[in-house]
Design a protein around this motif. Structure first.
Motif, PDB file in Angstrom:
ATOM      1  N   ILE A  10       0.838  -1.207   0.000  1.00  0.00           N
ATOM      2  CA  ILE A  10       0.000   0.000   0.000  1.00  0.00           C
ATOM      3  C   ILE A  10       0.865   1.247   0.000  1.00  0.00           C
ATOM      4  CG2 ILE A  10      -1.616   1.378   1.382  1.00  0.00           C
ATOM      5  CD1 ILE A  10      -2.902  -1.327   2.217  1.00  0.00           C
ATOM      6  N   GLU A  11       1.880   1.269   0.859  1.00  0.00           N
ATOM      7  CA  GLU A  11       2.761   2.432   0.915  1.00  0.00           C
ATOM      8  C   GLU A  11       3.483   2.651  -0.410  1.00  0.00           C
ATOM      9  OE1 GLU A  11       5.163   1.773   4.391  1.00  0.00           O
ATOM     10  OE2 GLU A  11       3.450   2.095   5.728  1.00  0.00           O
ATOM     11  N   GLU A  12       3.907   1.566  -1.059  1.00  0.00           N
ATOM     12  CA  GLU A  12       4.576   1.692  -2.356  1.00  0.00           C
ATOM     13  C   GLU A  12       3.598   2.162  -3.429  1.00  0.00           C
ATOM     14  OE1 GLU A  12       7.589   1.977  -4.986  1.00  0.00           O
ATOM     15  OE2 GLU A  12       7.733   1.708  -2.809  1.00  0.00           O
ATOM     16  N   PHE A  13       2.371   1.646  -3.413  1.00  0.00           N
ATOM     17  CA  PHE A  13       1.351   2.099  -4.361  1.00  0.00           C
ATOM     18  C   PHE A  13       1.118   3.601  -4.209  1.00  0.00           C
ATOM     19  CE2 PHE A  13      -3.091   3.316  -4.973  1.00  0.00           C
ATOM     20  CZ  PHE A  13      -3.242   3.051  -6.320  1.00  0.00           C
ATOM     21  N   GLN A  16       4.098   5.493  -5.643  1.00  0.00           N
ATOM     22  CA  GLN A  16       4.146   5.463  -7.104  1.00  0.00           C
ATOM     23  C   GLN A  16       3.010   6.262  -7.733  1.00  0.00           C
ATOM     24  OE1 GLN A  16       6.548   4.091  -9.057  1.00  0.00           O
ATOM     25  NE2 GLN A  16       7.643   3.628  -7.160  1.00  0.00           N
ATOM     26  N   ARG A  17       1.825   6.129  -7.182  1.00  0.00           N
ATOM     27  CA  ARG A  17       0.641   6.764  -7.776  1.00  0.00           C
ATOM     28  C   ARG A  17       0.523   8.254  -7.464  1.00  0.00           C
ATOM     29  NH1 ARG A  17      -4.020   4.630 -10.550  1.00  0.00           N
ATOM     30  NH2 ARG A  17      -5.344   6.434 -10.762  1.00  0.00           N
ATOM     31  N   PHE A  18       0.858   8.632  -6.203  1.00  0.00           N
ATOM     32  CA  PHE A  18       0.631  10.009  -5.756  1.00  0.00           C
ATOM     33  C   PHE A  18       1.902  10.736  -5.327  1.00  0.00           C
ATOM     34  CE2 PHE A  18      -3.269   7.572  -4.865  1.00  0.00           C
ATOM     35  CZ  PHE A  18      -4.132   8.238  -5.723  1.00  0.00           C
ATOM     36  N   ASP A  19       3.035  10.072  -5.526  1.00  0.00           N
ATOM     37  CA  ASP A  19       4.333  10.656  -5.171  1.00  0.00           C
ATOM     38  C   ASP A  19       4.371  11.156  -3.726  1.00  0.00           C
ATOM     39  OD1 ASP A  19       6.985  11.326  -5.641  1.00  0.00           O
ATOM     40  OD2 ASP A  19       6.477  13.370  -6.285  1.00  0.00           O
ATOM     41  N   CYS A  20       3.888  10.322  -2.827  1.00  0.00           N
ATOM     42  CA  CYS A  20       3.936  10.680  -1.408  1.00  0.00           C
ATOM     43  C   CYS A  20       4.446   9.495  -0.600  1.00  0.00           C
ATOM     44  CB  CYS A  20       2.578  11.143  -0.903  1.00  0.00           C
ATOM     45  SG  CYS A  20       1.337   9.850  -0.840  1.00  0.00           S
ATOM     46  N   ARG A  21       5.167   9.791   0.432  1.00  0.00           N
ATOM     47  CA  ARG A  21       5.663   8.761   1.348  1.00  0.00           C
ATOM     48  C   ARG A  21       4.942   8.923   2.672  1.00  0.00           C
ATOM     49  NH1 ARG A  21       8.535   4.574  -0.604  1.00  0.00           N
ATOM     50  NH2 ARG A  21      10.037   5.241  -2.122  1.00  0.00           N
ATOM     51  N   LEU A  22       4.372   7.842   3.164  1.00  0.00           N
ATOM     52  CA  LEU A  22       3.718   7.895   4.464  1.00  0.00           C
ATOM     53  C   LEU A  22       3.719   6.520   5.093  1.00  0.00           C
ATOM     54  CD1 LEU A  22       0.448   6.790   4.093  1.00  0.00           C
ATOM     55  CD2 LEU A  22       0.607   8.742   2.581  1.00  0.00           C
TER      56      LEU A  22
END
Length: 71
Positions: A10-13, A16-22
């Motif tokens: 989920i974090e990788e998706f 990749q999709r929204f250019d955010c790290r959380l």
């Protein structure tokens, strides 16, 4: 898939999709999906999903109970 693998996926998706790290917390969502039926928890702590058509049926039934039609 294990909980840890799902968390990473989920974090990788999202990255990749929204250019955010959380740091995504999956425990609450999994608890609800297991309770409602689209996901099961196996004896070896693996997560198993029902097929998409059945998952849709289960979630629609849940929504109908929560939001009854006005008809």
């Amino acid at each position: 898939m294990s909980r840890a693998q799902l968390d990473v996926a989920i974090e990788e998706f999202l990255h990749q999709r929204f250019d955010c790290r959380l740091d995504y917390e999956v425990a609450d969502g999994l608890r609800k999906l297991i309770f409602d039926g689209p996901v099961t928890d196996s004896a070896d702590d693996r997560l198993l999903a029902v097929d998409p058509e059945r998952a849709n049926q289960l979630l629609e039934q849940r929504w109908e109970k929560l939001l009854p039609s006005s008809n």
